[in-house]
Design an enzyme around this catalytic site. Sequence first.
Site, PDB file in Angstrom:
ATOM      1  N   GLU A   1      14.920   3.160  -5.222  1.00  0.00           N
ATOM      2  CA  GLU A   1      15.431   1.896  -5.832  1.00  0.00           C
ATOM      3  C   GLU A   1      16.754   2.041  -6.444  1.00  0.00           C
ATOM      4  OE1 GLU A   1      14.433  -1.112  -5.630  1.00  0.00           O
ATOM      5  OE2 GLU A   1      12.315  -1.165  -5.176  1.00  0.00           O
TER       6      GLU A   1
ATOM      7  N   ARG B   1      11.907   9.912  -7.557  1.00  0.00           N
ATOM      8  CA  ARG B   1      12.683   9.791  -6.305  1.00  0.00           C
ATOM      9  C   ARG B   1      14.133   9.629  -6.902  1.00  0.00           C
ATOM     10  NH1 ARG B   1       9.427   4.921  -3.855  1.00  0.00           N
ATOM     11  NH2 ARG B   1       7.367   5.352  -4.846  1.00  0.00           N
TER      12      ARG B   1
ATOM     13  N   SER C   1       2.789   7.406  -9.732  1.00  0.00           N
ATOM     14  CA  SER C   1       1.907   7.104  -8.923  1.00  0.00           C
ATOM     15  C   SER C   1       0.732   8.290  -8.839  1.00  0.00           C
ATOM     16  CB  SER C   1       1.966   6.672  -7.692  1.00  0.00           C
ATOM     17  OG  SER C   1       2.756   7.355  -6.906  1.00  0.00           O
TER      18      SER C   1
ATOM     19  N   ASP D   1       9.958   4.649 -19.795  1.00  0.00           N
ATOM     20  CA  ASP D   1      10.307   4.621 -18.297  1.00  0.00           C
ATOM     21  C   ASP D   1      11.609   5.386 -18.282  1.00  0.00           C
ATOM     22  OD1 ASP D   1       9.632   4.542 -15.630  1.00  0.00           O
ATOM     23  OD2 ASP D   1       9.892   2.256 -15.673  1.00  0.00           O
TER      24      ASP D   1
ATOM     25  N   ALA E   1       0.911  -1.315   0.093  1.00  0.00           N
ATOM     26  CA  ALA E   1      -0.235  -0.114  -0.104  1.00  0.00           C
ATOM     27  C   ALA E   1       0.989   1.170   0.021  1.00  0.00           C
ATOM     28  CB  ALA E   1      -0.966  -0.078   1.166  1.00  0.00           C
TER      29      ALA E   1
ATOM     30  N   LYS F   1      16.920   1.856 -15.190  1.00  0.00           N
ATOM     31  CA  LYS F   1      16.576   3.431 -15.600  1.00  0.00           C
ATOM     32  C   LYS F   1      16.622   4.169 -14.238  1.00  0.00           C
ATOM     33  CE  LYS F   1      12.335   3.063 -13.549  1.00  0.00           C
ATOM     34  NZ  LYS F   1      11.542   3.940 -12.879  1.00  0.00           N
TER      35      LYS F   1
ATOM     36  N   ARG G   1       1.808  -4.506   5.273  1.00  0.00           N
ATOM     37  CA  ARG G   1       2.486  -5.193   6.693  1.00  0.00           C
ATOM     38  C   ARG G   1       1.941  -4.386   7.540  1.00  0.00           C
ATOM     39  NH1 ARG G   1       5.780  -9.146   6.106  1.00  0.00           N
ATOM     40  NH2 ARG G   1       6.774  -9.602   4.126  1.00  0.00           N
TER      41      ARG G   1
END
Length: 336
Positions: A284, A258, A143, A247, A13, A194, A36
């Site tokens: 990431e 980010r 998002s 992307d 989520a 990427k 979680r």
Amino acid sequence: MTAPLQRFAVLGAGSWGTALAVQLARRGHTVALWARDSQAIAAHEAARCNTRYLADTPWPDTLSGEPDLARAVAGADDVLVVVPSHALADCLAALAPHLTPDQRVLWATKGLEPDTARLPHEVARAVLGDTRAMGVLSGPSFSGEVGHGLPTAVTIASENDAFANDMAAAFHDGMFRVYTARDVIGVGVGGAVKNVLAIAVGISDGLGYGANARALLITRGLTEMMRLGAALGGARETFTGMAGLGDLLLTCTDDQSRNRRMGLALATGQSVDAAAREIGQVVEGVRVAREVHRMAIAHGIDMPIAAQAYAVLHEDMAATTAVRRLTDRPYRAEAE
């Protein structure tokens, strides 16, 4: 094409998991969104929005928060896993006991597993076996924009054509366009590399090197992505599509990224840890840079941009030194 209405369990989520859950619910599907953190998901359910990441995106009536994994998965036709790459194996291991033989699994995870450098499809096969229909959703998609219903296009790749088409029909509408593919390797590589390249572009832009340098890094970065993808068995055309170039362009050029923001912060002299705290979500590319660097060495692939991003992130190299190492490289034929 009108898709039959289904029941989905969406695991994760965060901002991306919530946005995809909202998109499925907008299409009329019944969606259970699990995380979680049971207290957080209960708060989201009470507020009817993700109060942390997408507070301005109300949940459709068919979307509900579910703090219990077993209940989220029970009765679902398909499961969508949306967790960071470092958490994918653990999430799938927790999911496995609750799956029936007929339930299919799609993931929207981008990156490489820490230490092993396994792509998401390799992690999924290792944990869930190779008899179940599985696939990946990836592409240029912030998002927040998906949550607001702005135009977006993604790729869903699976070696099971029927599953890819079913998932495309489930997500696809006038504002969320879906393309299908079979190249799960190439889509996975594109989604991982990427992020590293976006950090490099952020560093360059943060240092004020301009639009010419940005175009250079994106173009030659795409070449590096294609080299690694080809070595791992990906198809060349994947890297000129939504999950490759699409992307890459999005992540490198917009401050919603980010990874780009990490690069911008590093250019000001901030540490990786300080920048990550300020960004407040998983970046990431920081973890993936290490795995990409190892893979490039193991396969004998020249990836100079990714290598310098790795040096800044993990070897304390100054950003200006990394850029100088790139600009000092001798000229060469572009096709090499």
